[in-house]
Design a protein around this motif. Structure first.
Motif, short mmCIF file in Angstrom:
data_model
loop_
_atom_site.label_atom_id
_atom_site.label_comp_id
_atom_site.label_asym_id
_atom_site.label_seq_id
_atom_site.Cartn_x
_atom_site.Cartn_y
_atom_site.Cartn_z
N GLU A 42 0.83 -1.20 0.00
CA GLU A 42 0.00 0.00 0.00
C GLU A 42 0.87 1.25 0.00
OE1 GLU A 42 -3.89 -1.65 2.43
OE2 GLU A 42 -2.21 -0.83 3.57
N LEU A 43 1.91 1.24 0.81
CA LEU A 43 2.84 2.36 0.88
C LEU A 43 3.50 2.57 -0.48
CD1 LEU A 43 4.01 4.28 3.08
CD2 LEU A 43 5.89 2.66 3.29
N HIS A 44 3.94 1.49 -1.07
CA HIS A 44 4.60 1.54 -2.38
C HIS A 44 3.66 2.07 -3.46
CE1 HIS A 44 5.51 -0.49 -6.28
NE2 HIS A 44 6.69 0.03 -6.02
N GLY A 45 2.40 1.73 -3.40
CA GLY A 45 1.45 2.09 -4.44
C GLY A 45 0.84 3.47 -4.32
N LEU A 46 1.18 4.23 -3.28
CA LEU A 46 0.58 5.54 -3.10
C LEU A 46 0.99 6.52 -4.20
CD1 LEU A 46 0.87 6.10 0.75
CD2 LEU A 46 -1.22 5.71 -0.57
N HIS A 47 0.02 7.29 -4.69
CA HIS A 47 0.24 8.36 -5.66
C HIS A 47 0.02 9.69 -4.95
CE1 HIS A 47 0.11 5.89 -9.39
NE2 HIS A 47 -0.60 5.09 -8.62
N ILE A 48 0.55 10.74 -5.52
CA ILE A 48 0.32 12.08 -4.95
C ILE A 48 -1.17 12.40 -4.93
CG2 ILE A 48 0.68 13.32 -7.13
CD1 ILE A 48 1.89 14.55 -3.71
N ASP A 49 -1.92 11.86 -5.89
CA ASP A 49 -3.36 12.11 -5.95
C ASP A 49 -4.12 11.41 -4.82
OD1 ASP A 49 -3.33 13.74 -8.28
OD2 ASP A 49 -3.02 11.93 -9.47
N HIS A 50 -3.49 10.45 -4.14
CA HIS A 50 -4.12 9.80 -2.99
C HIS A 50 -4.13 10.71 -1.77
CE1 HIS A 50 -3.14 5.69 -4.94
NE2 HIS A 50 -4.36 6.09 -5.26
N LEU A 51 -3.36 11.79 -1.84
CA LEU A 51 -3.38 12.79 -0.78
C LEU A 51 -4.54 13.72 -1.09
CD1 LEU A 51 -1.92 13.76 1.75
CD2 LEU A 51 -0.45 15.14 0.27
N LEU A 52 -5.71 13.43 -0.51
CA LEU A 52 -6.94 14.14 -0.84
C LEU A 52 -6.95 15.57 -0.31
CD1 LEU A 52 -9.50 11.27 -0.18
CD2 LEU A 52 -8.41 11.90 -2.33
N SER A 53 -6.32 15.77 0.82
CA SER A 53 -6.18 17.09 1.43
C SER A 53 -4.94 17.00 2.31
CB SER A 53 -7.42 17.45 2.24
OG SER A 53 -7.54 16.60 3.35
N SER A 54 -4.65 18.06 3.02
CA SER A 54 -3.46 18.03 3.87
C SER A 54 -3.57 17.01 4.99
CB SER A 54 -3.17 19.40 4.44
OG SER A 54 -4.23 19.79 5.31
N ASN A 55 -4.82 16.59 5.31
CA ASN A 55 -4.97 15.66 6.43
C ASN A 55 -5.63 14.32 6.05
OD1 ASN A 55 -7.62 16.50 6.06
ND2 ASN A 55 -8.04 16.66 8.24
N LEU A 57 -5.56 10.87 3.52
CA LEU A 57 -4.86 10.03 2.55
C LEU A 57 -5.79 8.89 2.17
CD1 LEU A 57 -2.02 9.64 1.25
CD2 LEU A 57 -1.45 8.22 3.20
N PHE A 58 -5.96 8.66 0.88
CA PHE A 58 -6.81 7.58 0.40
C PHE A 58 -5.93 6.41 0.00
CE2 PHE A 58 -9.55 5.55 -2.91
CZ PHE A 58 -10.59 5.20 -2.06
N VAL A 59 -6.10 5.28 0.67
CA VAL A 59 -5.27 4.10 0.43
C VAL A 59 -6.07 3.13 -0.41
CG1 VAL A 59 -4.00 2.22 1.52
CG2 VAL A 59 -4.13 4.46 2.64
N THR A 60 -5.54 2.82 -1.58
CA THR A 60 -6.20 1.88 -2.49
C THR A 60 -5.27 0.70 -2.75
OG1 THR A 60 -5.35 3.07 -4.41
CG2 THR A 60 -7.55 3.66 -3.68
N PRO A 61 -5.49 -0.40 -2.06
CA PRO A 61 -4.64 -1.57 -2.25
C PRO A 61 -4.71 -2.09 -3.68
CG PRO A 61 -6.01 -1.80 -0.31
CD PRO A 61 -6.50 -0.60 -1.05
N VAL A 62 -3.56 -2.45 -4.23
CA VAL A 62 -3.51 -2.92 -5.61
C VAL A 62 -3.88 -4.39 -5.74
CG1 VAL A 62 -1.85 -1.19 -6.38
CG2 VAL A 62 -1.03 -3.33 -5.42
N ASP A 63 -3.78 -5.14 -4.67
CA ASP A 63 -4.02 -6.58 -4.75
C ASP A 63 -5.44 -6.99 -4.38
OD1 ASP A 63 -3.99 -6.20 -2.03
OD2 ASP A 63 -2.16 -7.36 -1.68
N GLY A 64 -6.25 -6.04 -3.93
CA GLY A 64 -7.63 -6.36 -3.58
C GLY A 64 -7.77 -7.13 -2.28
N GLU A 65 -6.68 -7.29 -1.54
CA GLU A 65 -6.72 -8.08 -0.30
C GLU A 65 -7.47 -7.36 0.82
OE1 GLU A 65 -3.44 -10.09 2.54
OE2 GLU A 65 -3.21 -10.44 0.40
N VAL A 66 -7.39 -6.04 0.84
CA VAL A 66 -8.12 -5.24 1.81
C VAL A 66 -8.90 -4.16 1.07
CG1 VAL A 66 -6.55 -5.66 3.74
CG2 VAL A 66 -6.15 -3.72 2.25
N ASN A 67 -9.89 -3.59 1.74
CA ASN A 67 -10.73 -2.57 1.11
C ASN A 67 -10.02 -1.23 1.06
OD1 ASN A 67 -12.88 -4.37 0.84
ND2 ASN A 67 -13.61 -3.93 2.91
#
Length: 191
Positions: A42-55, A57-67
């Motif tokens: 999840e850490l590896h897959g983070l994009h700058i666009d996942h930072l929705l605001s200053s506070n 962070l939207f985490v989108t797992p690439v493997d579908g193992e967690v929501n």
């Protein structure tokens, strides 16, 4: 470990020179695993666009193992993330809207963050590089060999469970871990 990440103790001259650039990145990455339960992927897959605001962070797992989930960052972590992004030179800084990675690889020879000319965007820090950084930070902190990001994530999980145990009831939704095996809404009594 978090204190030693910011220090220059035990570093050679080249490492001391790059420490002001690397310490903010390394520290926020370690905190995301330890205090927010992010997995290495999840850490590896983070994009700058996942930072929705200053506070947030939207985490989108690439493997579908967690929501996918939103994480609200504490003020300290917001500042650390902003400090990390501020030290990246403008020419290689991640830009919103281009799927640029949040965590950028570092070129020790040139003493700057790296650009991928093949992908025409900042070079994403690899999983292997993240693992190596974690091992090095653990070693510098005097933590025995054999620890990893998974151990840090387990620390987060144990602390989250201890927190709900103190409340005397356990609801899977009360723990920040939302996964396919964490379902149901009826609280379980804790004895």
């Amino acid at each position: 470990m978090l204190q030693s990440t910011a220090s220059i103790e035990g570093l050679n001259d080249d490492q001391k020179q790059s420490r002001p650039l690397l310490a903010p990145r390394n520290l926020i990455m370690l905190r995301l695993i330890l205090f927010y339960g992010l997995r290495l992927q999840e850490l590896h897959g983070l994009h700058i666009d996942h930072l929705l605001s200053s506070n947030t962070l939207f985490v989108t797992p690439v493997d579908g193992e967690v929501n996918p989930r939103k994480i609200t960052l504490q003020q300290k972590d917001q500042t650390l993330l902003a400090n990390y992004l501020d030290v990246i030179p403008k020419a290689v800084k991640p830009v919103r809207g281009n799927e640029h990675p949040l965590f950028v690889a570092f070129d020790f020879k040139r003493q700057t963050y790296r650009w991928s000319y093949e992908e025409d965007k900042p070079k994403r820090l690899t999983i292997v590089a993240i693992q190596k950084m974690i091992r090095e930070e653990l070693r510098r902190a005097g933590i025995p060999l054999g620890r990893s990001a998974q151990h840090m994530r387990h620390t987060f999980i144990v602390n989250a469970l201890r927190s709900v145990v103190r409340q005397k009831t356990f609801k899977p939704s009360s723990v920040c871990i939302q996964s396919s095996y964490c379902c149901g809404t009826k609280p379980l009594p804790i004895r």
